[in-house]
Design a protein around this motif. Structure first.
Motif, PDB file in Angstrom:
ATOM      1  N   VAL A  48       0.857  -1.183   0.000  1.00 34.67           N
ATOM      2  CA  VAL A  48       0.000   0.000   0.000  1.00 34.67           C
ATOM      3  C   VAL A  48       0.893   1.232   0.000  1.00 34.67           C
ATOM      4  N   PHE A  49       0.695   2.112  -0.982  1.00 31.95           N
ATOM      5  CA  PHE A  49       1.461   3.349  -1.112  1.00 31.95           C
ATOM      6  C   PHE A  49       0.512   4.530  -0.879  1.00 31.95           C
ATOM      7  N   VAL A  50       0.910   5.444  -0.024  1.00 33.35           N
ATOM      8  CA  VAL A  50       0.133   6.658   0.218  1.00 33.35           C
ATOM      9  C   VAL A  50       1.070   7.837   0.022  1.00 33.35           C
ATOM     10  N   GLU A  51       0.748   8.720  -0.915  1.00 34.19           N
ATOM     11  CA  GLU A  51       1.636   9.845  -1.216  1.00 34.19           C
ATOM     12  C   GLU A  51       0.819  11.039  -1.686  1.00 34.19           C
ATOM     13  N   PRO A  52       1.367  12.235  -1.509  1.00 37.63           N
ATOM     14  CA  PRO A  52       0.676  13.417  -2.019  1.00 37.63           C
ATOM     15  C   PRO A  52       0.479  13.305  -3.522  1.00 37.63           C
ATOM     16  N   ALA A  53      -0.684  13.675  -3.997  1.00 40.18           N
ATOM     17  CA  ALA A  53      -0.975  13.588  -5.427  1.00 40.18           C
ATOM     18  C   ALA A  53      -0.145  14.617  -6.177  1.00 40.18           C
ATOM     19  N   GLY A  54       0.435  14.204  -7.277  1.00 41.84           N
ATOM     20  CA  GLY A  54       1.256  15.107  -8.076  1.00 41.84           C
ATOM     21  C   GLY A  54       0.409  15.936  -9.023  1.00 41.84           C
ATOM     22  N   ALA A  55       1.100  16.723  -9.845  1.00 43.82           N
ATOM     23  CA  ALA A  55       0.411  17.595 -10.795  1.00 43.82           C
ATOM     24  C   ALA A  55      -0.259  16.790 -11.903  1.00 43.82           C
ATOM     25  N   VAL A  56       0.331  15.634 -12.245  1.00 42.00           N
ATOM     26  CA  VAL A  56      -0.248  14.783 -13.279  1.00 42.00           C
ATOM     27  C   VAL A  56      -1.368  13.950 -12.670  1.00 42.00           C
ATOM     28  N   HIS A  57      -2.539  14.038 -13.257  1.00 41.97           N
ATOM     29  CA  HIS A  57      -3.689  13.320 -12.720  1.00 41.97           C
ATOM     30  C   HIS A  57      -3.628  11.870 -13.147  1.00 41.97           C
ATOM     31  N   MET A  58      -3.482  10.968 -12.184  1.00 41.13           N
ATOM     32  CA  MET A  58      -3.381   9.546 -12.468  1.00 41.13           C
ATOM     33  C   MET A  58      -4.780   8.924 -12.558  1.00 41.13           C
ATOM     34  N   PRO A  59      -4.972   8.002 -13.493  1.00 38.53           N
ATOM     35  CA  PRO A  59      -6.281   7.333 -13.590  1.00 38.53           C
ATOM     36  C   PRO A  59      -6.536   6.477 -12.357  1.00 38.53           C
ATOM     37  N   THR A  60      -7.792   6.391 -11.963  1.00 39.40           N
ATOM     38  CA  THR A  60      -8.137   5.601 -10.786  1.00 39.40           C
ATOM     39  C   THR A  60      -8.836   4.319 -11.218  1.00 39.40           C
ATOM     40  N   GLY A  61      -9.040   3.435 -10.243  1.00 38.39           N
ATOM     41  CA  GLY A  61      -9.694   2.169 -10.525  1.00 38.39           C
ATOM     42  C   GLY A  61      -8.697   1.029 -10.552  1.00 38.39           C
ATOM     43  N   ALA A  62      -9.174  -0.131 -10.993  1.00 36.76           N
ATOM     44  CA  ALA A  62      -8.366  -1.351 -10.928  1.00 36.76           C
ATOM     45  C   ALA A  62      -7.912  -1.795 -12.307  1.00 36.76           C
ATOM     46  N   SER A  63      -6.702  -2.326 -12.360  1.00 41.13           N
ATOM     47  CA  SER A  63      -6.201  -3.033 -13.536  1.00 41.13           C
ATOM     48  C   SER A  63      -5.495  -4.283 -13.031  1.00 41.13           C
ATOM     49  N   ARG A  64      -5.427  -5.291 -13.879  1.00 41.21           N
ATOM     50  CA  ARG A  64      -4.822  -6.544 -13.437  1.00 41.21           C
ATOM     51  C   ARG A  64      -3.905  -7.084 -14.522  1.00 41.21           C
ATOM     52  N   ILE A  65      -2.686  -7.474 -14.114  1.00 37.69           N
ATOM     53  CA  ILE A  65      -1.738  -8.146 -14.995  1.00 37.69           C
ATOM     54  C   ILE A  65      -1.461  -9.498 -14.368  1.00 37.69           C
ATOM     55  N   GLY A  66      -1.973 -10.548 -14.963  1.00 38.77           N
ATOM     56  CA  GLY A  66      -1.838 -11.866 -14.347  1.00 38.77           C
ATOM     57  C   GLY A  66      -2.547 -11.887 -13.011  1.00 38.77           C
ATOM     58  N   ALA A  67      -1.817 -12.246 -11.955  1.00 35.37           N
ATOM     59  CA  ALA A  67      -2.402 -12.277 -10.617  1.00 35.37           C
ATOM     60  C   ALA A  67      -2.173 -10.983  -9.853  1.00 35.37           C
ATOM     61  N   THR A  68      -1.510 -10.020 -10.482  1.00 37.55           N
ATOM     62  CA  THR A  68      -1.189  -8.762  -9.805  1.00 37.55           C
ATOM     63  C   THR A  68      -2.229  -7.698 -10.124  1.00 37.55           C
ATOM     64  N   THR A  69      -2.866  -7.193  -9.089  1.00 41.78           N
ATOM     65  CA  THR A  69      -3.850  -6.116  -9.224  1.00 41.78           C
ATOM     66  C   THR A  69      -3.203  -4.784  -8.851  1.00 41.78           C
ATOM     67  N   ILE A  70      -3.500  -3.767  -9.618  1.00 42.40           N
ATOM     68  CA  ILE A  70      -3.108  -2.393  -9.281  1.00 42.40           C
ATOM     69  C   ILE A  70      -4.390  -1.591  -9.115  1.00 42.40           C
ATOM     70  N   TYR A  71      -4.628  -1.098  -7.912  1.00 40.55           N
ATOM     71  CA  TYR A  71      -5.827  -0.293  -7.650  1.00 40.55           C
ATOM     72  C   TYR A  71      -5.389   1.078  -7.167  1.00 40.55           C
TER      73      TYR A  71
END
Length: 322
Positions: free
Chosen positions: A255-278
């Motif tokens: 779990v990573f918690v950091e101040p949001a940068g100037a570039v707006h990152m997309p939210t939601g879930a993506s999955r590569i194999g068994a690895t989820t990025i939310y």
């Protein structure tokens, strides 16, 4: 130690093989080629691995796509990057049972997985036993392991979703288990930019022995929920933010918690194999933060973890100063 007969209780026999798995990953000397598939991405790697005078030595060489190699001696790792690109280690090195976490300690997996023998077979010319680890809840994936009989070395593995779909696949296509691997097979041969790092095993052990865990590194935020059985493991580096990894002994997520940068990152879930990025944006005291959960969790569980993050006032004040 005599090998137990298969007439004994199945659970005991499966546990016996799991006990052999961890030491075998480090203490077996072998060379070979393995294939690792994650989602639509497939990599082939050559490996030489030696346990010599109490030290693990290993050399991994990419066989397809970009060139590059990784050489490890004990806790020191050197990654040689080609001029034309960067080797993304987290996309190449198998997770789950092949990871360092399982090689370093025996964990009580039976609380979270049902272990059972599922027969025998042959992989890369070696006789193997097949052990299934079936998840007992919806917050983790199931695993199937093929272990070489004489050493307990993992020679094939599957990570499977609840419906049986194979999300990740690792298998040796060529393997030689031998005690005779010369020093020159562990020398760096590629030309390119070298990146060195030291694995932080001793620091993690010191924390545990002193009664501290990585939970103490959650300075300024905390989790309201995480799947039962996932305990703080190590703390990955996270720039200006805070990060903590959790593991149940087989699967892991960070779990990573950091101040949001100037570039707006997309939210939601993506999955590569068994690895989820939310990824999730959240506001606290007029400050924007980015919460990212990465690891071997089903997407619904990763979302539940991310939405449980609560940020404390001290972290908000620190973000305001940046």
């Amino acid at each position: 130690m005599a090998m137990p007969a298969y007439g004994f209780a199945e659970e005991k026999t499966a546990a016996y093989w799991l006990e052999r798995l961890g030491p075998a990953l480090n203490m077996t000397t072998y060379r070979g080629v393995f294939v690792y598939a994650r989602g639509s991405s497939v990599h082939s790697m050559q490996i030489a691995h030696r346990y010599h005078k109490g030290v693990v030595e290993e050399r991994l060489v990419l066989q397809d796509g970009a060139s590059g190699e990784i050489v490890r001696r004990g806790m020191n790792v050197v990654c040689v990057l080609p001029e034309q690109g960067k080797v993304q280690l987290e996309q190449i090195i198998p997770s789950g049972p092949f990871a360092e976490a399982l090689a370093s300690q025996l964990v009580p997996l039976s609380r979270w997985y049902r272990a059972e023998l599922q027969g025998e077979g042959r992989i890369a010319g070696y006789d193997v036993v097949i052990v299934a680890l079936t998840a007992k809840d919806q917050h983790r994936y199931s695993h199937r392991l093929w272990l070489e009989k004489s050493t307990g070395l993992l020679v094939k593995s599957h990570v499977r979703a609840s419906g049986g779909e194979v999300l990740e696949h690792f298998q040796f296509t060529n393997l030689e288990i031998t005690d005779d691997i010369p020093d020159n097979e562990f020398e760096i041969r590629s030309e390119g930019r070298e990146i060195s790092r030291t694995l932080n095993e001793e620091g993690a052990q010191a924390d545990s022995q002193n009664g501290f865990s990585s939970a103490s590194r959650m300075q300024g935020w905390h989790l309201g929920w995480r799947p039962e059985g996932f305990e703080p493991a190590t703390a990955p580096s996270s720039g200006k933010g805070q990060a903590v990894a959790f593991s149940d002994g087989l699967a892991a997520f960070s779990v990573f918690v950091e101040p949001a940068g100037a570039v707006h990152m997309p939210t939601g879930a993506s999955r590569i194999g068994a690895t989820t990025i939310y990824m999730r944006h959240m506001q606290s005291e007029n400050n924007a933060f980015l919460v990212t959960v990465v690891g071997e969790l089903p997407p619904a569980s990763a979302r539940q973890v991310a939405e449980s993050v609560r940020i404390d006032e001290a972290f908000v004040l620190g973000a305001s100063d940046q």
